[in-house]
Structures are given as C-alpha cells and as structure tokens.
Design an enzyme around this catalytic site. Structure first.
Site, PDB file in Angstrom:
ATOM      1  N   CYS A   2      -2.108  -2.906  -0.939  1.00  0.00           N
ATOM      2  CA  CYS A   2      -3.457  -2.638  -1.408  1.00  0.00           C
ATOM      3  C   CYS A   2      -4.347  -2.345  -0.211  1.00  0.00           C
ATOM      4  O   CYS A   2      -4.009  -2.651   0.919  1.00  0.00           O
ATOM      5  CB  CYS A   2      -3.993  -3.863  -2.140  1.00  0.00           C
ATOM      6  SG  CYS A   2      -2.893  -4.418  -3.437  1.00  0.00           S
ATOM      7  N   ARG A  30      -3.298   3.614   0.154  1.00  0.00           N
ATOM      8  CA  ARG A  30      -2.511   2.378   0.148  1.00  0.00           C
ATOM      9  C   ARG A  30      -2.180   1.904  -1.264  1.00  0.00           C
ATOM     10  O   ARG A  30      -1.273   1.094  -1.461  1.00  0.00           O
ATOM     11  CB  ARG A  30      -3.266   1.261   0.878  1.00  0.00           C
ATOM     12  CG  ARG A  30      -3.489   1.547   2.339  1.00  0.00           C
ATOM     13  CD  ARG A  30      -4.255   0.413   2.971  1.00  0.00           C
ATOM     14  NE  ARG A  30      -3.466  -0.799   2.999  1.00  0.00           N
ATOM     15  CZ  ARG A  30      -2.639  -1.143   3.970  1.00  0.00           C
ATOM     16  NH1 ARG A  30      -2.493  -0.359   5.010  1.00  0.00           N
ATOM     17  NH2 ARG A  30      -1.957  -2.259   3.918  1.00  0.00           N
ATOM     18  N   TRP A  78      -2.462  -1.674  -5.538  1.00  0.00           N
ATOM     19  CA  TRP A  78      -1.122  -1.222  -5.936  1.00  0.00           C
ATOM     20  C   TRP A  78      -0.516  -2.434  -6.637  1.00  0.00           C
ATOM     21  O   TRP A  78      -0.237  -3.455  -6.011  1.00  0.00           O
ATOM     22  CB  TRP A  78      -0.304  -0.830  -4.713  1.00  0.00           C
ATOM     23  CG  TRP A  78       1.027  -0.234  -5.052  1.00  0.00           C
ATOM     24  CD1 TRP A  78       1.287   1.061  -5.390  1.00  0.00           C
ATOM     25  CD2 TRP A  78       2.296  -0.913  -5.064  1.00  0.00           C
ATOM     26  NE1 TRP A  78       2.619   1.225  -5.619  1.00  0.00           N
ATOM     27  CE2 TRP A  78       3.267   0.048  -5.428  1.00  0.00           C
ATOM     28  CE3 TRP A  78       2.700  -2.225  -4.818  1.00  0.00           C
ATOM     29  CZ2 TRP A  78       4.619  -0.277  -5.546  1.00  0.00           C
ATOM     30  CZ3 TRP A  78       4.046  -2.545  -4.928  1.00  0.00           C
ATOM     31  CH2 TRP A  78       4.989  -1.573  -5.289  1.00  0.00           C
ATOM     32  N   ASN A 105      -4.275  -8.716  -0.604  1.00  0.00           N
ATOM     33  CA  ASN A 105      -3.152  -7.789  -0.435  1.00  0.00           C
ATOM     34  C   ASN A 105      -1.925  -8.643  -0.145  1.00  0.00           C
ATOM     35  O   ASN A 105      -1.995  -9.529   0.708  1.00  0.00           O
ATOM     36  CB  ASN A 105      -3.429  -6.845   0.743  1.00  0.00           C
ATOM     37  CG  ASN A 105      -2.235  -5.974   1.073  1.00  0.00           C
ATOM     38  OD1 ASN A 105      -1.465  -5.620   0.202  1.00  0.00           O
ATOM     39  ND2 ASN A 105      -2.079  -5.632   2.340  1.00  0.00           N
ATOM     40  N   GLY A 106      -0.823  -8.395  -0.838  1.00  0.00           N
ATOM     41  CA  GLY A 106       0.392  -9.174  -0.577  1.00  0.00           C
ATOM     42  C   GLY A 106       0.844  -9.894  -1.838  1.00  0.00           C
ATOM     43  O   GLY A 106       0.431  -9.540  -2.951  1.00  0.00           O
ATOM     44  N   GLU A 488      16.197  13.983   3.352  1.00  0.00           N
ATOM     45  CA  GLU A 488      14.728  14.004   3.396  1.00  0.00           C
ATOM     46  C   GLU A 488      14.166  15.092   2.461  1.00  0.00           C
ATOM     47  O   GLU A 488      13.163  14.867   1.776  1.00  0.00           O
ATOM     48  CB  GLU A 488      14.268  14.226   4.845  1.00  0.00           C
ATOM     49  CG  GLU A 488      12.780  14.463   5.045  1.00  0.00           C
ATOM     50  CD  GLU A 488      11.880  13.301   4.637  1.00  0.00           C
ATOM     51  OE1 GLU A 488      12.388  12.242   4.236  1.00  0.00           O
ATOM     52  OE2 GLU A 488      10.649  13.479   4.693  1.00  0.00           O
ATOM     53  N   LYS A 492      11.588  14.200  -0.529  1.00  0.00           N
ATOM     54  CA  LYS A 492      10.266  14.839  -0.683  1.00  0.00           C
ATOM     55  C   LYS A 492      10.105  15.395  -2.095  1.00  0.00           C
ATOM     56  O   LYS A 492       9.057  15.262  -2.714  1.00  0.00           O
ATOM     57  CB  LYS A 492      10.069  15.975   0.336  1.00  0.00           C
ATOM     58  CG  LYS A 492       9.851  15.544   1.744  1.00  0.00           C
ATOM     59  CD  LYS A 492       8.454  15.009   2.054  1.00  0.00           C
ATOM     60  CE  LYS A 492       8.360  13.519   1.950  1.00  0.00           C
ATOM     61  NZ  LYS A 492       8.885  12.690   2.977  1.00  0.00           N
ATOM     62  N   GLU A 495       9.723  12.466  -4.710  1.00  0.00           N
ATOM     63  CA  GLU A 495       8.477  11.696  -4.717  1.00  0.00           C
ATOM     64  C   GLU A 495       7.261  12.559  -5.015  1.00  0.00           C
ATOM     65  O   GLU A 495       6.274  12.070  -5.559  1.00  0.00           O
ATOM     66  CB  GLU A 495       8.292  10.872  -3.441  1.00  0.00           C
ATOM     67  CG  GLU A 495       8.138  11.635  -2.168  1.00  0.00           C
ATOM     68  CD  GLU A 495       8.002  10.710  -0.947  1.00  0.00           C
ATOM     69  OE1 GLU A 495       7.601   9.551  -1.086  1.00  0.00           O
ATOM     70  OE2 GLU A 495       8.302  11.191   0.157  1.00  0.00           O
ATOM     71  N   HIS A 511      34.515  15.911  -2.573  1.00  0.00           N
ATOM     72  CA  HIS A 511      34.998  14.591  -2.975  1.00  0.00           C
ATOM     73  C   HIS A 511      34.314  14.089  -4.240  1.00  0.00           C
ATOM     74  O   HIS A 511      34.425  12.910  -4.570  1.00  0.00           O
ATOM     75  CB  HIS A 511      34.812  13.593  -1.828  1.00  0.00           C
ATOM     76  CG  HIS A 511      35.578  13.962  -0.603  1.00  0.00           C
ATOM     77  ND1 HIS A 511      36.945  13.849  -0.500  1.00  0.00           N
ATOM     78  CD2 HIS A 511      35.165  14.520   0.556  1.00  0.00           C
ATOM     79  CE1 HIS A 511      37.349  14.282   0.675  1.00  0.00           C
ATOM     80  NE2 HIS A 511      36.276  14.697   1.345  1.00  0.00           N
ATOM     81  N   LYS A 614       1.231   4.158   0.219  1.00  0.00           N
ATOM     82  CA  LYS A 614       1.531   4.607   1.576  1.00  0.00           C
ATOM     83  C   LYS A 614       2.178   3.509   2.388  1.00  0.00           C
ATOM     84  O   LYS A 614       3.068   3.736   3.182  1.00  0.00           O
ATOM     85  CB  LYS A 614       0.231   5.061   2.237  1.00  0.00           C
ATOM     86  CG  LYS A 614       0.384   5.593   3.649  1.00  0.00           C
ATOM     87  CD  LYS A 614       1.152   6.884   3.640  1.00  0.00           C
ATOM     88  CE  LYS A 614       1.331   7.475   5.012  1.00  0.00           C
ATOM     89  NZ  LYS A 614       2.408   8.492   4.990  1.00  0.00           N
TER      90      LYS A 614
HETATM   91  O1  M6R Z   1       5.224   3.203   7.075  1.00  0.00           O
HETATM   92  P1  M6R Z   1       6.727   3.342   7.126  1.00  0.00           P
HETATM   93  O2  M6R Z   1       7.161   4.483   8.001  1.00  0.00           O
HETATM   94  O3  M6R Z   1       7.407   2.058   7.515  1.00  0.00           O
HETATM   95  O4  M6R Z   1       7.160   3.683   5.639  1.00  0.00           O
HETATM   96  C1  M6R Z   1       8.511   3.777   5.308  1.00  0.00           C
HETATM   97  C2  M6R Z   1       8.701   4.379   3.937  1.00  0.00           C
HETATM   98  O5  M6R Z   1       8.068   3.602   2.964  1.00  0.00           O
HETATM   99  C3  M6R Z   1       8.135   5.803   3.871  1.00  0.00           C
HETATM  100  O6  M6R Z   1       8.740   6.642   4.805  1.00  0.00           O
HETATM  101  C4  M6R Z   1       8.360   6.381   2.445  1.00  0.00           C
HETATM  102  O7  M6R Z   1       9.710   6.589   2.212  1.00  0.00           O
HETATM  103  C5  M6R Z   1       7.554   7.656   2.249  1.00  0.00           C
HETATM  104  N1  M6R Z   1       7.039   7.670   0.909  1.00  0.00           N
HETATM  105  C6  M6R Z   1       8.351   8.888   2.447  1.00  0.00           C
HETATM  106  O8  M6R Z   1       7.616  10.040   2.226  1.00  0.00           O
END
Ligand code: M6R
Length: 619
Positions: A2, A30, A78, A105-106, A488, A492, A495, A511, A614
């Site tokens: 959050c 966040r 969040w 937060n947490g 990756e 992308k 998400e 395989h 984030k």
């Molecule tokens: O802040 P961080 O780099 O530790 O975050 C790690 C992952 O949560 C972050 O890379 C996540 O996979 C992103 N949504 C990817 O786009």
C-alpha cells in the site's frame, strides 16, 4: 504494497489535504484498490475513503469538501485482509469515540488473536482488515497515556508481522506518529512542515531532503521536529539523504502513460547505470561495494535471488557471469530460496535484485542468506529502501523512478548492473576475461544507442500488436540469454494485456510444448546473433522451421543482416547487431513495446494492471 503519506504543517488551510492527495497520486502505483484520507481539524477527525482508484476519493471529496487542516494521513490500498470495499479502505478509526485514525501497510500476523481479545472487551469492528485491530490498540494505549508516541510504542509491542503504521489523534493536532517493521517508511524534511511516505515519491514535490528509518523504529513528526526512537523506547537516529531526482522525473514527460515513457527512458537508464563505474584507463572501479577485494576473490558461488522480472535479470546474469568469471552461479526465486535449506556459506555471494528494494520475498531471502553467513550484495533502484540496508553492500541501478507497475527500464538497468558486477569480479580474480572486461564495457557503452535505434523503428511492432488485440495465446521462444528474454516477453504480455502467454527455451519445445502449436498460433522467436558460439543461431533457425511446419505464425526478432531467418518468418523485427551476451538489452525492447501497445489496443490501463502492485511488500 500500500502507499502511505503523512503530513504536518503550520497549516490550518487546505495544505494538508493537497499534500496528501498529491502524494497518493504519486504512490498509487503501490496499490489502487481503494484510497482514503483522515485530517485532524478543530478537535475532530475528518475522514473520507472510497473503494476503487484515487479518482473516486477525489470525486467524493469534491462532492463533500473536507475542513481545513495542517495534520493529515492518507492511504492507497492493495487489499490483503478484506476485499476492496469502502469499509475496508484505510484510514481506520480506533477507540470507543473513534478519535484516532490509523493507516497501515503490511500484514499483522497475529491479528485474529488480538481481535478476539478486543471483541471480548466489547470493541465493535466495522471492517475485515487486520489494520482495524492496530487502530483500536493504539487508541486504547492513547486513552491510558495521552501520548501518541508512547501509545504507538505500546501497541507495536503487541504486533507480529510486517507493518508500517501512521496514526493521528483528534486531541493531538500537529502530530503524526509512524512506526515501521519490515515495511518501508521515509521521512521528508521540510521547513515548518514535515512529511512521511512509503517512498520519497510521496513528498518529492515539496522537499528533496529525506531521512530513512531503521527497522523497528518509531518516528514522531511535528511542523518543526522529527524525533526517532526504537521499539525499545531508546532514542535513535535516522540516516539523512538528498534525493537526486525531482518531481519532473516522475512525470509522464509527454507520453500517454508511464510505461511508454519508461520504455523510452531505457537508453538513459542503461547509460546512467554505466556512468562512473570505470577509471580513466577503463578499469572497473566499484568503491561503493565496500566489501574487501579479498572477500570477493574468495567467493566460490554466486546465488541470485529475486522475483518476477528481476529474477529474469538474474537468469541472464548467470550466462554472462559464469562465462566471464567461471564462478558457478545459481538463480532462485526469492520466495523459494527462503523456505528450503540452501547450501550457503561465507564464500557464497548472494546477489539480490530488486527495483523497489522493498519486495518482502526478496528481503526475507536476503536476511536468510545473511543468517547463513553469506556475503550479500543488493542490486537496487531505490535509495533509502530496505533491501540495500539489510545487505552488506549495494550497487545502485540508475534507472530513475519507475512508476508503471510492469517493470521495463529497471530490468535493463538490472542486467547492466549485474554485468558490471560480473566484469568487476572477472577483473579482480584475473583470468582470461580480466583483460577483456574493458572491451566488454566498451561494447556496453554502445548499447544505449542501439536501444534507441530499436525504439525508433517500432511502427510495425505496434501495427502487429493492434492487429493481434483479439489473440488468446502467444508463445515466446529463446535460447541461451534469449530464453529469459522469452520469459520476460511472456510476463509482460500476461500482466499488461491479460493474454495467456508462455516463454520456453526453444530447445525444450520438442519435449512437449510443441503440442501447443496449431495453425495460426503466434510465436515470437528471439534469434541469437549469427556470431553466437556453438552453432546456436542455426539451432534456433531449425526451431523456427519446426514450428512453422506445424502452422505457427512466426514473429522473429533477429539481427540486422541475418538473412537465414527470412524464409521462415511471417514477420521480422530487426535489432542492431550486438555481442551475444549483451543482446537481451536490445531484444527485449520490441517485446515490451508489443505488450504495451496490445494492452492499449484492448483499452487496458497499462500503468496499473488489475490485481498487481508495484511494490509487493507481503510474503
Ligand atoms: O521491486 P522488485 O524488482 O523487487 O519487484 C519484483 C517483481 O515483483 C517485479 O519485477 C514484477 O514481476 C513486475 N510486475 C514485472 O513487471
């Protein structure tokens, strides 16, 4: 997960609310399930909170204006405990007369036990959150002592888990008290006003002077003072620092969304991360590491720990660093590393990679590695964050603030930083690549211009993306360093565009996954440079033929001048010739642009995809 903002100023006017709303807008990345604000005004708490994005709260306040105030807290959520509803939104009120407001937060792990005790005492709860428990605990302690700092101190002693808490009380205008354990909180230092935030973005529009707090500390801010104590009640010190980016750096810079801006920031992110890492003769100098050269020479294993995109940066680093240093490297998802029994000792170098520096899974893995006696280095993009502080040393990436939830420029900066670290180790330890480290660094300095060239030639990729807006599944294939790039590319797309996407090592196809290929199935293939060793290029060209023969529609990312792929490609996306190990820094760019454009074409919010945050500060 959050976002948290606190403010105290001489106030009395609308400043506090403006500061909080501006801070929440900057922290919305966040979490954006709900948002709320509480003000202390005329001996009362004024509260508004709304499910949904910040705009809902803004509209509610416009319809029902809040009173003037100089003391406020705000939250963007969040959801963890309790769905994203108005009731579960923060701030939560505590005490029989509801005169205390608190944000969190947490996760408070023992909240069930605490809640049943409070219920037994007659407390009535209005939400399903763990946070409301903390609000009542702090309020109860305040009723006993009349001291908000002391009340927070007494309350945190009863809590287990990870938390940042901020509290205000109707009877204490001009005071905000914060507490942190395993969750971020920084102080913004102003003149006649002070700020609290989950990160410096919360107050960057007002001050660039900041203070980071240590674990288990409580901070009390008034307009003219900042006082820190430990959870043991003893006076403590925060570490002051100057924020070296300004509000403009976090704005969209004329792009339609942060993600597009950040994709276009990438040449700068890589160039800035390379800056200042070599001496006048081109030798790598990493004074900032502050780990003795002897300790680094003794390293006999490297373990990368990270999550999501950052873990893919670690996978890429493994190929390069093993090649350059001959030190065995492992890459592990931080949440898996933490809960097994890894073989780690003082000669193991554990390198965490994290954009935010707050990812709880990664933080816990770093602590676990430290407990096991490993050397720990953090590769991180966020000054003042927790993971660097918990590590023996830090190598900062210089990507600038990354606001879009999907990581782009931080990924390229992470790869760059791991390569700098690998080349430095190679230089330190001698051997073949000690002499070649400078040449590789020279090649790296040419990469930003190559990324720019890719960015300047993305029109066709955007067209393909728009054309594919109704696609239901996309596959990505790569080999060697192209394999994590494929992963990756798939992440992308998942998400951002909510499309089922899978990345595979191209050699693995036969395989099993080749059974997925049916006529028309779109497949991206990241083709290695024809200059790659061990006939890798030819092997991937064969893989393309195999899927094409089964009807796949192939979208091939290949180097300029690579004519071997032409007969088997439905689409070719060209990238400049780049040394094979550096290729991920250019080949991933079209995949980012593709995912972003496709999500745009579907009308989705590319900066704040559904269900994500984030900074994932829960395990
Ligand atoms: O802040 P961080 O780099 O530790 O975050 C790690 C992952 O949560 C972050 O890379 C996540 O996979 C992103 N949504 C990817 O786009």
């Amino acid at each position: 997960m959050c976002g948290i903002v606190g403010y105290v100023g001489a106030g009395g006017d609308g400043t506090a609310l403006d500061v909080i709303m501006e801070g929440l807008a900057r922290l919305e990345y966040r979490g954006y399930d709900s948002a709320g604000v509480a003000l202390v005004s005329n001996g009362e708490i004024a509260l508004q909170k709304k499910a949904g994005k910040l705009v809902n709260l803004r509209e509610a306040i416009a319809a029902n204006p809040m009173p003037p105030s100089g003391t406020a807290i705000g939250h963007t959520r969040w959801a963890t405990h309790g769905g994203p509803t108005d009731h579960n939104a923060h701030p939560h009120l505590g005490g029989p007369d509801l005169r205390l407001a608190l944000i969190h937060n947490g996760i408070i792990e023992n909240f069930h036990a605490l809640k049943s005790r409070l219920v037994d005492d007659g407390v009535v709860f209005t939400s399903e959150t763990d946070t409301e428990v903390a609000a009542h605990l702090v309020a109860r302690e305040y009723a006993a002592s009349g001291d908000l700092t002391g009340a927070m101190l007494a309350a945190v002693a009863q809590l287990e888990g990870a938390f940042t808490l901020l509290a205000v009380h109707a009877d204490a205008p001009g005071v905000v008290v914060g507490a942190r354990r395993n969750s971020p909180l920084v102080v913004g230092l102003g003149t006649g006003e002070n700020f609290l935030g989950s990160d410096v973005a919360a107050f960057i529009g007002h001050t660039r002077e900041a203070m980071e707090l240590g674990q288990d500390q409580i901070v009390t801010i008034t307009p003219d003072s900042v006082t820190v104590i430990g959870f043991d009640g003893e006076p403590a010190e925060g570490r002051r620092f100057h924020v070296d980016w300004d509000a403009a750096a976090a704005e969209k810079g004329g792009y339609p969304n942060y993600m597009t801006k950040e994709i276009h920031d990438q040449p700068r992110a890589v160039a800035d991360t390379l800056l200042g890492r070599t001496d006048a003769f081109g030798a790598l100098v990493l004074d900032e590491l502050r780990i003795s050269e002897d300790a680094l020479r003794a390293v006999d294993k490297i373990v990368f720990i990270a999550c999501g995109t950052a873990a893919y940066a670690g996978m890429i680093a493994k190929y390069a660093i093993e090649h350059w240093t001959r030190i065995p490297c492992e890459v592990e998802l931080a949440h898996e590393f933490r809960y097994r029994d890894p073989v780690i000792d003082a000669k193991t170098l554990v390198v965490s990679i994290s954009q935010s520096g707050e990812t709880m899974d990664t933080l816990m893995a770093v602590k676990h590695a430290s407990d096991l006696g490993a050397l720990t280095i953090s590769i991180c993009n966020t000054h003042g964050s927790t993971i660097p502080r918990e590590s023996d040393a830090v190598l900062y990436t210089h990507a600038g603030p990354e606001i879009a939830v999907a990581s782009t420029k931080a990924f390229l900066a992470q790869i760059t930083a791991t390569y700098i670290l690998g080349l430095y180790l190679a230089q330190l330890r001698g051997g073949t690549y000690a002499d070649e480290a400078q040449a590789v660094m020279k090649d790296m300095h040419e990469v930003p211009a190559k990324i720019q060239a890719v960015l300047d030639s993305m029109d066709r990729v955007r067209e393909i993306a728009r054309f594919m807006a109704d696609t239901r599944a996309v596959l990505f294939l790569g080999r060697h360093v192209g394999y994590p790039v494929a992963l990756e590319g798939a992440l992308k797309l998942k998400e951002l565009a909510y499309i089922h996407a899978e990345g595979f090592a191209a050699g693995e196809l036969k395989h099993g996954p080749i059974a997925l290929i049916e006529p028309g199935q779109p497949v991206f293939v990241i083709v290695p440079s024809p200059s790659s060793e061990h006939g890798l290029h030819a092997k991937v060209v064969s893989n393309i033929q195999e899927i094409r023969a089964r009807g796949a529609r192939t979208i091939v990312i290949a180097e300029e001048g690579d004519e071997d792929v032409v007969p088997f490609a439905d689409e070719i996306v060209r990238v400049p010739a780049t040394p094979p190990l550096l290729a991920p820094l250019v080949t991933v760019v079209p995949l980012q642009v593709f995912a972003c454009e496709l999500a745009n074409a579907k009308g989705l919010d590319v900066d704040q995809p559904r269900n994500l945050a984030k900074s994932v500060t829960v395990e």
